[in-house]
Design a protein around this motif. Structure first.
Motif, PDB file in Angstrom:
ATOM      1  N   LEU A  44       0.842  -1.192   0.000  1.00  0.00           N
ATOM      2  CA  LEU A  44       0.000   0.000   0.000  1.00  0.00           C
ATOM      3  C   LEU A  44       0.882   1.247   0.000  1.00  0.00           C
ATOM      4  CD1 LEU A  44      -2.781  -0.992   2.567  1.00  0.00           C
ATOM      5  CD2 LEU A  44      -2.730  -1.331   0.096  1.00  0.00           C
ATOM      6  N   THR A  45       0.513   2.222  -0.830  1.00  0.00           N
ATOM      7  CA  THR A  45       1.287   3.457  -0.935  1.00  0.00           C
ATOM      8  C   THR A  45       0.474   4.687  -0.567  1.00  0.00           C
ATOM      9  OG1 THR A  45       0.747   3.613  -3.284  1.00  0.00           O
ATOM     10  CG2 THR A  45       2.824   2.496  -2.700  1.00  0.00           C
ATOM     11  N   ASP A  46      -0.810   4.497  -0.307  1.00  0.00           N
ATOM     12  CA  ASP A  46      -1.706   5.604   0.038  1.00  0.00           C
ATOM     13  C   ASP A  46      -2.699   5.087   1.074  1.00  0.00           C
ATOM     14  OD1 ASP A  46      -4.178   7.177  -0.037  1.00  0.00           O
ATOM     15  OD2 ASP A  46      -3.360   8.147  -1.821  1.00  0.00           O
ATOM     16  N   PRO A  47      -2.920   5.821   2.164  1.00  0.00           N
ATOM     17  CA  PRO A  47      -3.856   5.356   3.198  1.00  0.00           C
ATOM     18  C   PRO A  47      -5.250   5.029   2.666  1.00  0.00           C
ATOM     19  CG  PRO A  47      -2.605   7.234   4.003  1.00  0.00           C
ATOM     20  CD  PRO A  47      -2.267   7.085   2.546  1.00  0.00           C
ATOM     21  N   ASN A  48      -5.671   5.678   1.594  1.00  0.00           N
ATOM     22  CA  ASN A  48      -6.996   5.399   1.034  1.00  0.00           C
ATOM     23  C   ASN A  48      -7.102   3.998   0.441  1.00  0.00           C
ATOM     24  OD1 ASN A  48      -8.070   7.955   1.678  1.00  0.00           O
ATOM     25  ND2 ASN A  48      -7.015   8.829  -0.087  1.00  0.00           N
ATOM     26  N   GLN A  49      -5.968   3.348   0.180  1.00  0.00           N
ATOM     27  CA  GLN A  49      -5.987   1.985  -0.366  1.00  0.00           C
ATOM     28  C   GLN A  49      -6.411   0.947   0.674  1.00  0.00           C
ATOM     29  OE1 GLN A  49      -1.853   2.199  -1.632  1.00  0.00           O
ATOM     30  NE2 GLN A  49      -2.520   1.902  -3.765  1.00  0.00           N
ATOM     31  N   ALA A  50      -6.334   1.294   1.945  1.00  0.00           N
ATOM     32  CA  ALA A  50      -6.672   0.331   2.997  1.00  0.00           C
ATOM     33  C   ALA A  50      -8.119  -0.125   2.903  1.00  0.00           C
ATOM     34  CB  ALA A  50      -6.368   0.925   4.374  1.00  0.00           C
ATOM     35  N   ALA A  51      -9.038   0.808   2.632  1.00  0.00           N
ATOM     36  CA  ALA A  51     -10.454   0.439   2.528  1.00  0.00           C
ATOM     37  C   ALA A  51     -10.673  -0.529   1.369  1.00  0.00           C
ATOM     38  CB  ALA A  51     -11.319   1.685   2.357  1.00  0.00           C
ATOM     39  N   GLU A  52     -10.000  -0.302   0.266  1.00  0.00           N
ATOM     40  CA  GLU A  52     -10.121  -1.211  -0.877  1.00  0.00           C
ATOM     41  C   GLU A  52      -9.550  -2.592  -0.542  1.00  0.00           C
ATOM     42  OE1 GLU A  52     -11.098  -3.152  -4.073  1.00  0.00           O
ATOM     43  OE2 GLU A  52     -11.873  -1.171  -3.580  1.00  0.00           O
ATOM     44  N   ARG A  53      -8.459  -2.643   0.205  1.00  0.00           N
ATOM     45  CA  ARG A  53      -7.861  -3.927   0.596  1.00  0.00           C
ATOM     46  C   ARG A  53      -8.846  -4.722   1.451  1.00  0.00           C
ATOM     47  NH1 ARG A  53      -2.354  -5.391   0.770  1.00  0.00           N
ATOM     48  NH2 ARG A  53      -2.457  -4.217  -1.174  1.00  0.00           N
ATOM     49  N   VAL A  54      -9.455  -4.070   2.439  1.00  0.00           N
ATOM     50  CA  VAL A  54     -10.431  -4.758   3.301  1.00  0.00           C
ATOM     51  C   VAL A  54     -11.627  -5.218   2.481  1.00  0.00           C
ATOM     52  CG1 VAL A  54     -12.032  -4.440   5.236  1.00  0.00           C
ATOM     53  CG2 VAL A  54      -9.679  -3.607   5.416  1.00  0.00           C
ATOM     54  N   ARG A  55     -12.097  -4.389   1.577  1.00  0.00           N
ATOM     55  CA  ARG A  55     -13.219  -4.755   0.708  1.00  0.00           C
ATOM     56  C   ARG A  55     -12.869  -5.974  -0.159  1.00  0.00           C
ATOM     57  NH1 ARG A  55     -14.803  -0.062   0.095  1.00  0.00           N
ATOM     58  NH2 ARG A  55     -13.256   0.619  -1.404  1.00  0.00           N
ATOM     59  N   ALA A  56     -11.671  -5.997  -0.709  1.00  0.00           N
ATOM     60  CA  ALA A  56     -11.238  -7.130  -1.541  1.00  0.00           C
ATOM     61  C   ALA A  56     -11.168  -8.415  -0.714  1.00  0.00           C
ATOM     62  CB  ALA A  56      -9.885  -6.825  -2.180  1.00  0.00           C
ATOM     63  N   TRP A  57     -10.671  -8.320   0.517  1.00  0.00           N
ATOM     64  CA  TRP A  57     -10.635  -9.505   1.380  1.00  0.00           C
ATOM     65  C   TRP A  57     -12.039 -10.045   1.600  1.00  0.00           C
ATOM     66  CZ3 TRP A  57      -7.181  -6.902   5.611  1.00  0.00           C
ATOM     67  CH2 TRP A  57      -5.849  -6.895   5.188  1.00  0.00           C
ATOM     68  N   ARG A  58     -12.978  -9.162   1.872  1.00  0.00           N
ATOM     69  CA  ARG A  58     -14.370  -9.589   2.105  1.00  0.00           C
ATOM     70  C   ARG A  58     -14.956 -10.258   0.873  1.00  0.00           C
ATOM     71  NH1 ARG A  58     -15.953  -4.157   4.460  1.00  0.00           N
ATOM     72  NH2 ARG A  58     -15.253  -4.360   6.601  1.00  0.00           N
ATOM     73  N   GLU A  59     -14.749  -9.636  -0.283  1.00  0.00           N
ATOM     74  CA  GLU A  59     -15.308 -10.177  -1.528  1.00  0.00           C
ATOM     75  C   GLU A  59     -14.743 -11.551  -1.841  1.00  0.00           C
ATOM     76  OE1 GLU A  59     -14.681  -7.234  -4.561  1.00  0.00           O
ATOM     77  OE2 GLU A  59     -16.080  -5.821  -3.628  1.00  0.00           O
TER      78      GLU A  59
END
Length: 182
Positions: A44-59
């Motif tokens: 991750l290079t931007d804090p905003n990517q964290a939400a996408e990472r969690v979403r991808a894990w859930r999906e």
């Protein structure tokens, strides 16, 4: 939602809370963590990517009914998230298609290394997965990751050599643990 508890840990779903997202970013943006996960791919290079990472894990785990996933490891005494623990089908030679081989893994923040949290969390998740009828569980480790090798050994896993069956053919040190006799 809590998945498993141990004497010192609560293993639960990652949330979209600012605290969780900040910790996801803090863990998965660190070179000392990510160098062992796909050689740094996905850092991750931007804090905003964290939400996408969690979403991808859930999906990725949504269709498993909660059996598989990547979960937060909370330390009961401090409330701090130590890192993540995972149980999931290993992705095959193409890097994406799930195999029948089940993996346990852990990704901890460096401030949580050396406390036994990875071993304790993985042991609890392995027991949970064995209770479903799974007969063996793998851990795959990037060559040179001595800390993760030590966790595998503490879990009682057997080293079966380097393999390229999973994760798109990446060479990994492979460990396996057989279910206890019924």
């Amino acid at each position: 939602m809590t998945v498993v508890t141990t004497d010192r840990l609560v293993i639960r779903e990652w949330t979209d809370s600012p605290t969780d997202l900040a910790r996801v970013y803090d863990i998965y943006s660190r070179d000392e963590v990510m160098r062992w996960l796909g050689g740094g791919a996905g850092t991750l290079t931007d804090p905003n990517q964290a939400a996408e990472r969690v979403r991808a894990w859930r999906e990725r785990s949504a269709s498993s009914g909660g059996r598989y996933g990547i979960w937060a490891i909370d330390v009961r005494d401090s409330g701090q998230v130590a890192g993540s623990v995972l149980v999931k089908p290993l992705p095959g030679a193409d890097g994406t298609t799930p195999t029948d081989d089940i993996e346990v893994g852990w990704h901890l923040h460096p401030d949580s290394w050396g406390h036994g949290y990875a071993t304790e969390a993985a042991r609890a998740m392995v027991a949970r997965e064995f209770a479903t009828g799974t007969r063996e569980i793998y851990a795959v480790v990037t060559p040179g990751n001595d800390r993760s090798v030590a966790v595998c050994r503490r879990l009682g896993m057997t080293h079966v050599g380097r393999r390229t069956d999973w994760y798109g053919g990446t060479e990994v040190e492979t460990f396996v643990l057989d279910a206890p006799p019924a």
